[in-house]
Design an enzyme around this catalytic site. Sequence first.
Site, PDB file in Angstrom:
ATOM      1  N   ASP A 163      -1.105  -5.546   5.700  1.00  0.00           N
ATOM      2  CA  ASP A 163      -0.352  -4.295   5.786  1.00  0.00           C
ATOM      3  C   ASP A 163      -1.166  -3.224   6.498  1.00  0.00           C
ATOM      4  O   ASP A 163      -2.397  -3.251   6.518  1.00  0.00           O
ATOM      5  CB  ASP A 163       0.086  -3.813   4.401  1.00  0.00           C
ATOM      6  CG  ASP A 163      -1.080  -3.547   3.463  1.00  0.00           C
ATOM      7  OD1 ASP A 163      -2.054  -4.328   3.483  1.00  0.00           O
ATOM      8  OD2 ASP A 163      -1.021  -2.562   2.701  1.00  0.00           O
ATOM      9  N   GLU A 200      -2.408  -3.285   0.289  1.00  0.00           N
ATOM     10  CA  GLU A 200      -3.729  -2.682   0.144  1.00  0.00           C
ATOM     11  C   GLU A 200      -3.709  -1.219   0.520  1.00  0.00           C
ATOM     12  O   GLU A 200      -4.369  -0.396  -0.104  1.00  0.00           O
ATOM     13  CB  GLU A 200      -4.753  -3.428   1.011  1.00  0.00           C
ATOM     14  CG  GLU A 200      -6.207  -3.113   0.689  1.00  0.00           C
ATOM     15  CD  GLU A 200      -6.757  -1.885   1.414  1.00  0.00           C
ATOM     16  OE1 GLU A 200      -7.838  -1.408   1.032  1.00  0.00           O
ATOM     17  OE2 GLU A 200      -6.111  -1.403   2.371  1.00  0.00           O
TER      18      GLU A 200
END
Length: 377
Positions: A69, A134
Amino acid sequence: MKNTIINLAQDLIRRPSISPDDQGCQQVIAERLTKLGFNIEWMSFNDTINLWAKHGTTSPVVAFAGHTDVVPTGDENQWNYPPFSAQIVDDMLYGRGAADMKGSLAAMIVAAEEYVKANPNHAGTIALLITSDEEAAAKDGTVKVVESLMARGENIDYCLVGEPSSAKQLGDVVKNGRRGSITGDLYIQGIQGHVAYPHLAENPVHKATKFLTELTTYEWDNGNEFFPPTSLQIANIHAGTGSNNVIPGELYVQFNLRYCTEVTDEFIKNKVAEMLQKHDLTYRIDWNLSGKPFLTKPGKLLNAVVESLESVAGIKPKLDTGGGTSDGRFIALMGAEVVELGPLNATIHKVNECVSCRDLATLGEVYRQMLVNLLGK
């Protein structure tokens, strides 16, 4: 190795995986690893996709950890090149996630591939823990995978997290720990009233000034040989209705501490409560512990990483525990030795995020050599 890493990095960058949307990045990775005999396990929680891949069944377990991400791009018109086009200009690969951390993710994957091809019957186990959560909440990503692994008795012995640790040149900094992070949301009660009649009200801002002075000037510790001193910063503060003739009824203060191993989160909570009671304040406080501090002292993993950097890149890194939190804090709970090594962090989360193609190639060689140092040829 260089072209393979760059091609994979470009493929990943071209997928707009704004947290926690993976956009197929992990599927690309899983398909590559499957061809080499890796066991693939999907661990999805809510909107988050997590990949746990392993090659081998014995100890020690050497893991690479990373995330697919990325943060939002901001105004795309400010970018020199479209943020998901993965363009290469003067050996620099541009795009959101190039440095944080699709570039190092590609280097990890290719390093693991190259090592397994050369050593199909290697000692130990090579693992990859990859998440799509994250950059945002980090609630359903690495922490959930770690909890699941621990619940069934699986462990990680050594873990390299590919966060962008380097400052001025590749490999000049290796993170061998991180400070803990705890946030307090504090609500101090008063009595709302008219500013012309202060005797009929109780201003929580006025009441809190001495407490806030003590809170912000208190010396929590002096740090130690591995960590800087604990620091506290007020992040947000609010009171009042917006009108200039109303005494506020409540003061909200949000503060964060980045703390070292000299104190604990319980000590911090107790000390703040002691201060509040000392100043006779009526309050409510909500605590959010983002992560406890962790430290990897010189040992097998650090030695393997440092030796790899010296032999491949010709640099002796500085060991550092500064900066923000990372997913390493969750993996450290397993008792694993954890270090962070990745590309330069100068452009992360910025417009025109980029990474040197040459650095990514070198990083891949460093990662591969680390596997050799830990597992042998």
